[in-house]
Enzyme design. Structure first.
Site, PDB file in Angstrom:
ATOM      1  N   ASP A   8       1.025  -1.095   0.049  1.00  0.00           N
ATOM      2  CA  ASP A   8      -0.276  -0.049  -0.300  1.00  0.00           C
ATOM      3  C   ASP A   8       0.751   1.627  -0.111  1.00  0.00           C
ATOM      4  OD1 ASP A   8      -2.441   2.083   0.250  1.00  0.00           O
ATOM      5  OD2 ASP A   8      -1.173   1.856   2.843  1.00  0.00           O
ATOM      6  N   ASP A  10      -0.326   4.786   0.940  1.00  0.00           N
ATOM      7  CA  ASP A  10      -0.701   6.390   1.715  1.00  0.00           C
ATOM      8  C   ASP A  10      -0.159   5.537   3.191  1.00  0.00           C
ATOM      9  OD1 ASP A  10      -0.293   8.423  -0.361  1.00  0.00           O
ATOM     10  OD2 ASP A  10      -1.983   7.271  -0.924  1.00  0.00           O
TER      11      ASP A  10
HETATM   12  C1  XBP Z   1      -5.270   6.517   0.417  1.00  0.00           C
HETATM   13  C2  XBP Z   1      -6.195   6.870  -0.222  1.00  0.00           C
HETATM   14  C3  XBP Z   1      -6.056   8.140  -1.178  1.00  0.00           C
HETATM   15  C4  XBP Z   1      -5.067   9.626  -0.225  1.00  0.00           C
HETATM   16  C5  XBP Z   1      -4.809  10.503  -1.095  1.00  0.00           C
HETATM   17  O1  XBP Z   1      -5.227   4.968  -0.090  1.00  0.00           O
HETATM   18  O2  XBP Z   1      -7.451   7.012   0.432  1.00  0.00           O
HETATM   19  O3  XBP Z   1      -7.724   8.846  -1.609  1.00  0.00           O
HETATM   20  O4  XBP Z   1      -5.494   9.536   0.825  1.00  0.00           O
HETATM   21  O5  XBP Z   1      -5.418  10.319  -2.600  1.00  0.00           O
HETATM   22  P1  XBP Z   1      -4.242   3.729   0.322  1.00  0.00           P
HETATM   23  P2  XBP Z   1      -5.695  10.725  -4.165  1.00  0.00           P
HETATM   24  O6  XBP Z   1      -3.604   3.967   1.980  1.00  0.00           O
HETATM   25  O7  XBP Z   1      -4.813   2.591  -0.252  1.00  0.00           O
HETATM   26  O8  XBP Z   1      -2.792   4.388  -0.646  1.00  0.00           O
HETATM   27  O9  XBP Z   1      -6.326  11.879  -3.486  1.00  0.00           O
HETATM   28  O10 XBP Z   1      -5.073  11.031  -4.906  1.00  0.00           O
HETATM   29  O11 XBP Z   1      -7.072   9.472  -4.265  1.00  0.00           O
HETATM   30 MG    MG Z   2      -2.910   2.913   3.265  1.00  0.00          MG
END
Ligand code: XBP
Ligand code: MG
Length: 251
Positions: A8, A10
């Site tokens: 993953d 973020d």
């Molecule tokens: C992270 C998310 C994303 C980010 C923002 O998910 O939910 O929406 O918060 O990025 P993961 P965007 O941990 O699965 O990566 O604004 O590009 O959506």
């Molecule tokens: Mg995440």
């Protein structure tokens, strides 16, 4: 046997949310003349919804903020989100969002041992490129066999689609990979695709429900700062490495 690690982005590769995405959303709101501001606590609530465009829509539905008259709300949100992505990429370029402990170490070991790598994330593809470039360098984009991101699947986490799509691309079975996630939504997404998952939690996700995860840890650990184990097997010397993932997969 462990064939691949699915990362993953973020919250797992880096703590991008509070000082990255949140800041970028607020700058885009300001540019659009909106008097919206997502403070740290509000953003924590909004993180229950994955995907930036989906998060903006959820905010509109739950907070009823002032917004311009439009008969194309989806298009308006997409434009606002595009501006947010530009700000986020600029923040990444400034190089102020480092990888979490142990991430670079584990990636290097996996590459040396021939374990395949992929990214399975909800965030926008450009954001993944920007983060990898800023932290691991341009060539690191090639280290990941598949970068599964954003709208490549219609249903974002906690739906299983991004994991299912990645497994198909790599021609692997769910039992041959280990997912690394930081959030309850990420755990549910992996589990819905039958993919075993290890959690490195963070401030925003500390209270999430991780039930079913193989292990929950503070982070992947560095020799100078070993990881704490909250649930599941304890890694030797507090370092999550390929042997640990293999042992976790074998159960
Ligand atoms: C992270 C998310 C994303 C980010 C923002 O998910 O939910 O929406 O918060 O990025 P993961 P965007 O941990 O699965 O990566 O604004 O590009 O959506
Ligand atoms: Mg995440």
């Amino acid at each position: 046997m462990l064939q691949a690690i699915l990362f993953d982005v973020d919250g797992t590769l880096a703590d991008t949310e509070r000082d990255g995405h949140r800041v970028a959303f607020n700058l885009a709101f300001r540019d659009a003349g909106l008097d919206w501001h997502w403070d740290v606590a509000t953003y924590g609530e909004l993180l229950t919804v994955t995907g930036g465009k989906e998060r903006i829509r959820y905010f509109i539905e739950t907070h009823d903020p002032a917004l311009p008259e439009t008969d194309d709300l989806a298009g308006w949100i997409a434009g606002l989100h595009k501006a947010k992505t530009a700000y986020y990429l600029a923040l990444l370029k400034e190089g102020e969002i480092p990888l979490r402990p142990g991430v670079e170490r584990l990636i290097a070991e996996a590459r040396a041992r021939g374990v395949r790598l992929a990214i399975t994330t909800t965030t926008t593809p450009e954001n993944v490129d920007g983060l990898l470039r800023a932290t691991l360098g341009e060539e690191s984009l090639d280290w990941f066999e598949v970068i599964a991101a954003g709208d490549i699947v219609p249903a974002k986490k906690p739906a299983p689609d991004i994991y299912t799509w990645t497994l198909e691309q790599m021609n692997l079975a769910a039992g041959e990979v280990m997912a690394l996630e930081d959030s309850g939504n990420g755990v549910r997404s992996a589990q819905a695709a039958d993919v075993p998952v290890i959690v490195t939690r963070n401030d925003y996700t500390a209270e999430d429900d991780f039930s079913g995860a193989v292990a929950v840890l503070s982070d992947l650990g560095e020799p100078s700062a070993p990881a704490d184990t909250l649930v599941g097997p304890t890694p030797t010397d507090g370092l999550v490495d390929v042997d640990y993932l293999v042992a976790c997969l074998a159960g």
